[in-house]
Structure formats: C-alpha cells, structure tokens
Design a protein around this motif. Structure first.
Motif, PDB file in Angstrom:
ATOM      1  N   UNK A   1     -28.345 -24.677  25.671  1.00 25.58           N
ATOM      2  CA  UNK A   1     -26.937 -24.491  26.054  1.00 25.58           C
ATOM      3  C   UNK A   1     -26.450 -25.577  27.000  1.00 25.58           C
ATOM      4  N   UNK A   2     -27.399 -26.274  27.647  1.00 24.65           N
ATOM      5  CA  UNK A   2     -27.054 -27.401  28.527  1.00 24.65           C
ATOM      6  C   UNK A   2     -27.161 -28.731  27.800  1.00 24.65           C
ATOM      7  N   UNK A   3     -27.425 -28.685  26.478  1.00 26.69           N
ATOM      8  CA  UNK A   3     -27.618 -29.915  25.724  1.00 26.69           C
ATOM      9  C   UNK A   3     -28.953 -30.568  25.996  1.00 26.69           C
TER      10      UNK A   3
ATOM     11  N   UNK B   1     -38.125 -36.628  22.638  1.00 27.15           N
ATOM     12  CA  UNK B   1     -39.053 -37.690  23.013  1.00 27.15           C
ATOM     13  C   UNK B   1     -38.349 -38.532  24.061  1.00 27.15           C
ATOM     14  N   UNK B   2     -38.733 -38.352  25.323  1.00 31.24           N
ATOM     15  CA  UNK B   2     -37.979 -38.977  26.396  1.00 31.24           C
ATOM     16  C   UNK B   2     -36.593 -38.369  26.447  1.00 31.24           C
ATOM     17  N   UNK B   3     -35.569 -39.189  26.283  1.00 32.70           N
ATOM     18  CA  UNK B   3     -34.192 -38.702  26.270  1.00 32.70           C
ATOM     19  C   UNK B   3     -33.625 -38.619  24.852  1.00 32.70           C
ATOM     20  N   UNK B   4     -34.397 -39.041  23.851  1.00 33.18           N
ATOM     21  CA  UNK B   4     -33.932 -39.011  22.473  1.00 33.18           C
ATOM     22  C   UNK B   4     -34.533 -37.843  21.702  1.00 33.18           C
ATOM     23  N   UNK B   5     -34.128 -37.749  20.435  1.00 32.63           N
ATOM     24  CA  UNK B   5     -34.565 -36.635  19.609  1.00 32.63           C
ATOM     25  C   UNK B   5     -35.043 -37.121  18.242  1.00 32.63           C
TER      26      UNK B   5
ATOM     27  N   UNK C   1     -36.115 -31.840   6.776  1.00 32.13           N
ATOM     28  CA  UNK C   1     -36.376 -30.853   5.737  1.00 32.13           C
ATOM     29  C   UNK C   1     -36.171 -29.424   6.215  1.00 32.13           C
ATOM     30  N   UNK C   2     -35.803 -29.256   7.499  1.00 35.20           N
ATOM     31  CA  UNK C   2     -35.583 -27.922   8.059  1.00 35.20           C
ATOM     32  C   UNK C   2     -34.088 -27.656   8.212  1.00 35.20           C
ATOM     33  N   UNK C   3     -33.706 -26.412   8.090  1.00 39.15           N
ATOM     34  CA  UNK C   3     -32.327 -25.974   8.301  1.00 39.15           C
ATOM     35  C   UNK C   3     -32.184 -25.598   9.775  1.00 39.15           C
ATOM     36  N   UNK C   4     -31.608 -26.488  10.581  1.00 33.91           N
ATOM     37  CA  UNK C   4     -31.541 -26.268  12.018  1.00 33.91           C
ATOM     38  C   UNK C   4     -30.642 -25.078  12.353  1.00 33.91           C
ATOM     39  N   UNK C   5     -31.027 -24.269  13.328  1.00 36.48           N
ATOM     40  CA  UNK C   5     -30.155 -23.197  13.794  1.00 36.48           C
ATOM     41  C   UNK C   5     -28.833 -23.760  14.303  1.00 36.48           C
ATOM     42  N   UNK C   6     -27.776 -22.995  14.146  1.00 36.82           N
ATOM     43  CA  UNK C   6     -26.442 -23.441  14.556  1.00 36.82           C
ATOM     44  C   UNK C   6     -26.416 -23.860  16.020  1.00 36.82           C
ATOM     45  N   UNK C   7     -27.039 -23.070  16.884  1.00 36.02           N
ATOM     46  CA  UNK C   7     -27.023 -23.379  18.318  1.00 36.02           C
ATOM     47  C   UNK C   7     -27.666 -24.730  18.605  1.00 36.02           C
ATOM     48  N   UNK C   8     -28.698 -25.074  17.844  1.00 27.88           N
ATOM     49  CA  UNK C   8     -29.368 -26.363  18.030  1.00 27.88           C
ATOM     50  C   UNK C   8     -28.458 -27.498  17.575  1.00 27.88           C
ATOM     51  N   UNK C   9     -27.855 -27.339  16.383  1.00 25.32           N
ATOM     52  CA  UNK C   9     -26.981 -28.387  15.836  1.00 25.32           C
ATOM     53  C   UNK C   9     -25.753 -28.605  16.706  1.00 25.32           C
ATOM     54  N   UNK C  10     -25.206 -27.543  17.276  1.00 25.08           N
ATOM     55  CA  UNK C  10     -23.950 -27.654  18.006  1.00 25.08           C
ATOM     56  C   UNK C  10     -24.121 -28.056  19.469  1.00 25.08           C
ATOM     57  N   UNK C  11     -25.283 -27.821  20.035  1.00 24.75           N
ATOM     58  CA  UNK C  11     -25.455 -28.056  21.466  1.00 24.75           C
ATOM     59  C   UNK C  11     -26.280 -29.285  21.824  1.00 24.75           C
TER      60      UNK C  11
ATOM     61  N   UNK D   1     -27.470 -33.144  21.630  1.00 22.95           N
ATOM     62  CA  UNK D   1     -26.832 -34.419  21.262  1.00 22.95           C
ATOM     63  C   UNK D   1     -27.655 -35.142  20.194  1.00 22.95           C
ATOM     64  N   UNK D   2     -27.484 -34.736  18.948  1.00 19.46           N
ATOM     65  CA  UNK D   2     -28.330 -35.229  17.863  1.00 19.46           C
ATOM     66  C   UNK D   2     -27.686 -36.353  17.052  1.00 19.46           C
ATOM     67  N   UNK D   3     -26.501 -36.815  17.458  1.00 18.94           N
ATOM     68  CA  UNK D   3     -25.810 -37.823  16.645  1.00 18.94           C
ATOM     69  C   UNK D   3     -26.611 -39.117  16.534  1.00 18.94           C
ATOM     70  N   UNK D   4     -27.384 -39.450  17.552  1.00 21.50           N
ATOM     71  CA  UNK D   4     -28.196 -40.669  17.522  1.00 21.50           C
ATOM     72  C   UNK D   4     -29.671 -40.380  17.287  1.00 21.50           C
ATOM     73  N   UNK D   5     -29.966 -39.171  16.815  1.00 18.49           N
ATOM     74  CA  UNK D   5     -31.366 -38.797  16.623  1.00 18.49           C
ATOM     75  C   UNK D   5     -31.950 -39.486  15.399  1.00 18.49           C
ATOM     76  N   UNK D   6     -33.269 -39.517  15.334  1.00 21.47           N
ATOM     77  CA  UNK D   6     -33.995 -40.031  14.178  1.00 21.47           C
ATOM     78  C   UNK D   6     -34.368 -38.849  13.300  1.00 21.47           C
ATOM     79  N   UNK D   7     -34.051 -38.931  12.018  1.00 18.46           N
ATOM     80  CA  UNK D   7     -34.392 -37.867  11.084  1.00 18.46           C
ATOM     81  C   UNK D   7     -35.573 -38.293  10.233  1.00 18.46           C
ATOM     82  N   UNK D   8     -36.557 -37.432  10.151  1.00 20.78           N
ATOM     83  CA  UNK D   8     -37.740 -37.722   9.350  1.00 20.78           C
ATOM     84  C   UNK D   8     -37.933 -36.612   8.318  1.00 20.78           C
TER      85      UNK D   8
END
Length: 262
Positions: A51-53, A106-110, A115-125, A127-134
């Motif tokens: 909830x605090x990002x 990982x540090x300050x990044x994500x 392949x997983x369906x992220x929970x809404x609270x995780x996606x919305x809270x 800061x995943x816009x610059x995250x690495x997707x594997x």
C-alpha cells in the motif's frame, strides 16, 4: 564481529526473534540478504508494504527497527520475493508445489513473473512501469547475474564494514550470502540454540556443497551441522507476545543464550 543466525526449522524456527534480541544485546546492525512472504498467507504484512508502493516483509522491518542507527527494511534486505498460492500442480516459472513467484524487489527495482496473473493490489500499488518482466528460467538466470548478484556483493561489502553485524538466513538455508566470514554461527529452533565455530561451519558448507547427494548451492542447515560438533548448546524458553514485540525483553530472557553464543 560478524555473526550468522540460521534456523533448522523451515517455518517458525524463531530466527528473527532471536536475532532482534541479539541486536539489542550487541547494539549491532542486522541484515537479511534474502526474504519473502506470501500474498495470501501473509496478506496483512504484504499489504502494509504494498500500500506504500514498497515490497518488504515483517522480518526485515523488525531487524531494521532493532538495529543500531537508522535503517529501512529495504536497506538491510536487498532482495524480497512475493509469492502466492497456485492451486493445482503449481507449474510455471519457479513453480513449486501449490505456489508461484509473483514479483521480486531487487534493490529499488522490480523483476516480474510475466507468466503469472498479478493481484490487482500489486499491479496498482507497486511502481512496476520500469520493471523487468521474465517468462523463462534462462531469463531469470540472466537477471540473477545482471541484477541480483551485484546487490548481494554490495551487501557483503557493507556487512564487512560494520563493527557488530548479525546476518539472518531464510527458511532453513545454511548460508544466505557468499563472501562473508562469520565468527560464530547460531542455529536456532524451537526450544534449542546450537553454537558453531564460524570457520568450521564454513568448511562444512563447502563439503556439503560438493556432495554427490545434493549439488545445490543452497544447503539445508541440518546437512551442514550433521558434519559438525556444536561448540555449545542452550535451552531457549518460550516468549509471550509482549516479550517477542520488545527487543529489550527478548534480550533479558535470552541473555544467557547470547552469552553462550559469544
């Protein structure tokens, strides 16, 4: 002085409570190189951070609060993994029986499991816009080299600069970080503390690592301590909730155990 606290029980060994009291006793700084929690089973704790990002667990928060100086949970715990249940076979990236990996901080990044369906609270809270997707294990291995290992190396350097550092392992893993020489190792479990010489423990970890039975880098505590004679043992008394929540009270109850450790 650098101490390691490991647990011989995969769940609720008492590592964090023991470590928090030890930090109060030593006036030291605590570190947890790797940690994780479950979005379902640890939902309140997970949501406190999300909830605090942010993404951290209550163990890292307790260590940071009990440490000498001013530290954030992220500062003492560079890598935190969020899981949740995977009903059925639990297949997929890092699929374990009945659970799957969602997001790593990982540090300050994500790093996100695509392949997983992220929970809404995780996606919305978060800061995943610059995250690495594997989406595959080779991609995760590549990111481990690029992102994870540099953070562990940096943490090892920081631990070496502290006069009194206590490193807490995760689950029942014998050695949570490479490149650190521990003076003494405390193996805790419900009702018992076992104390080992750090150098002998490190040698046992190396022998276990090269075992034909189990070639994994992550060795279980019991497979290591089975090769050793403990330097000392001590009985650990049960604590009330009020005692567990107060580092000075933990220190008072476990003072003899801490003396035996040191």
């Amino acid at each position: 002085m650098t101490l390691l606290v490991a647990g011989s029980d995969r769940v609720d060994a008492g590592k964090t409570t023991f470590t928090v009291g030890l930090l109060s006793y030593l006036n030291g700084v605590g570190f947890k190189p790797r940690a994780g929690n479950d979005f379902w089973f640890d939902h309140d704790d997970a949501m406190t951070a999300i909830s605090e990002g942010r993404l951290y667990g209550k163990d890292a928060a307790r260590l940071a609060a009990a440490s000498a100086g001013d530290h954030s949970p992220e500062a003492v715990n560079p890598v935190h993994r969020l899981w949740w249940p995977a009903p059925g076979k639990g297949q997929g990236l890092l699929g374990q029986t009945h659970r799957e990996f969602l997001v790593d901080r990982v540090g300050e990044g994500f790093v996100v499991n695509g392949s997983a369906d992220l929970p809404t609270a995780v996606r919305e809270n978060l800061p995943l816009s610059d995250s690495v997707t594997i989406e595959s294990l080779p991609e995760l291995n590549d990111q481990t080299e690029r992102r994870y290992l540099p953070h562990f190396r940096a943490l090892a350097e920081r631990i070496r600069t502290e006069d009194r550092a206590v490193v807490e392992s995760y689950s029942d893993i014998a050695r949570p970080i490479q490149g650190i020489e521990f003076d003494t190792v405390a193996v805790v479990e419900p009702r018992r503390l076992r104390v080992y010489d750090g150098a002998r423990y490190a040698k046992a970890c190396e022998v276990a690592d090269s075992s034909a039975r189990d070639g994994s880098l992550e060795k279980r505590v019991e497979s290591v301590v089975n090769l050793l004679d403990e330097r000392d043992t001590h009985t650990l008394e049960p604590l009330t909730k009020a005692e567990r929540n107060d580092p000075t009270k933990i220190e008072t109850v476990y003072e003899c155990a801490y003396e035996a450790l040191l």
